[in-house]
Design a protein around this motif. Structure first.
Motif, PDB file in Angstrom:
ATOM      1  N   UNK A 147       0.831  -1.202   0.000  1.00 24.00           N
ATOM      2  CA  UNK A 147       0.000   0.000   0.000  1.00 24.00           C
ATOM      3  C   UNK A 147       0.866   1.253   0.000  1.00 24.00           C
ATOM      4  N   UNK A 148       0.291   2.338  -0.442  1.00 27.20           N
ATOM      5  CA  UNK A 148       0.985   3.614  -0.381  1.00 27.20           C
ATOM      6  C   UNK A 148       1.250   3.986   1.074  1.00 27.20           C
ATOM      7  N   UNK A 149       2.434   4.536   1.318  1.00 26.63           N
ATOM      8  CA  UNK A 149       2.882   4.805   2.684  1.00 26.63           C
ATOM      9  C   UNK A 149       3.256   6.279   2.824  1.00 26.63           C
TER      10      UNK A 149
ATOM     11  N   UNK B 256      -4.814  21.153   4.196  1.00 30.50           N
ATOM     12  CA  UNK B 256      -4.694  20.929   5.625  1.00 30.50           C
ATOM     13  C   UNK B 256      -3.339  20.304   5.935  1.00 30.50           C
ATOM     14  N   UNK B 257      -2.803  20.601   7.091  1.00 31.01           N
ATOM     15  CA  UNK B 257      -1.565  19.963   7.555  1.00 31.01           C
ATOM     16  C   UNK B 257      -1.973  18.698   8.292  1.00 31.01           C
ATOM     17  N   UNK B 258      -1.850  17.572   7.595  1.00 30.95           N
ATOM     18  CA  UNK B 258      -2.320  16.301   8.131  1.00 30.95           C
ATOM     19  C   UNK B 258      -1.199  15.276   8.078  1.00 30.95           C
ATOM     20  N   UNK B 259      -0.402  15.200   9.102  1.00 27.70           N
ATOM     21  CA  UNK B 259       0.653  14.181   9.130  1.00 27.70           C
ATOM     22  C   UNK B 259       0.045  12.794   9.163  1.00 27.70           C
ATOM     23  N   UNK B 260       0.371  11.985   8.175  1.00 24.61           N
ATOM     24  CA  UNK B 260      -0.162  10.641   8.174  1.00 24.61           C
ATOM     25  C   UNK B 260      -0.707  10.243   6.824  1.00 24.61           C
ATOM     26  N   UNK B 261      -1.190   9.033   6.721  1.00 27.27           N
ATOM     27  CA  UNK B 261      -1.619   8.461   5.435  1.00 27.27           C
ATOM     28  C   UNK B 261      -3.010   8.915   5.000  1.00 27.27           C
TER      29      UNK B 261
ATOM     30  N   UNK C  63      -5.576  11.032   2.232  1.00 26.46           N
ATOM     31  CA  UNK C  63      -5.670  11.237   0.790  1.00 26.46           C
ATOM     32  C   UNK C  63      -5.599  12.730   0.503  1.00 26.46           C
ATOM     33  N   UNK C  64      -4.439  13.197   0.133  1.00 27.36           N
ATOM     34  CA  UNK C  64      -4.220  14.610  -0.117  1.00 27.36           C
ATOM     35  C   UNK C  64      -4.991  15.088  -1.348  1.00 27.36           C
TER      36      UNK C  64
END
Length: 121
Positions: free
Chosen positions: A44-46, A100-105, A107-108
């Motif tokens: 999976x995408x990481x 948004x600043x969203x650290x983690x996996x 969906x940007x």
């Protein structure tokens, strides 16, 4: 709309370094958090790293101390400096932008096409 183009991938021996670049189009680059993700064959995408519009950074545990994310507002470019590379870092690396600043996996909002990084043992 934001368009992203990655470059800088290639083949490197274990222990070596590469610097990935991601050039962003548009005049709103400074309003986006910019992230790097990777996807190895069959996996999976990481999430790898993210940098906010103010320069705050966050890294996935396996790359802490080895990878550094940075951004150049004048060039609308985000970088990923990768040192001490390991064979398990082999993957296609993707640049992404999000409002948004969203650290983690997560969906940007916008994604690049990816650049291949191969680390030989």
């Amino acid at each position: 709309q934001v368009q992203l183009v990655e470059s800088g991938g290639g083949l490197v021996q274990a222990g070596g370094s590469l610097r990935l670049s991601c050039a962003a189009s548009g005049r709103t680059f400074s309003r986006y958090a910019m992230g790097w993700f990777r996807q190895a064959p069959g996996k999976d995408r990481e999430f790898v790293a993210v940098i906010s519009w103010s320069g705050a950074t966050y890294y996935e545990d396996s790359v802490k101390g080895r990878f550094t994310i940075s951004r150049d507002y004048a060039k609308n470019t985000v970088y990923l400096q990768m040192n001490s590379l390991k064979p398990e870092d082999t993957a296609v690396y993707y640049c992404a932008a999000d409002r948004l600043f969203r650290p983690g996996p997560y969906n940007y909002d916008y994604w690049g096409q990816g650049t291949q990084v191969t680390v030989s043992s």
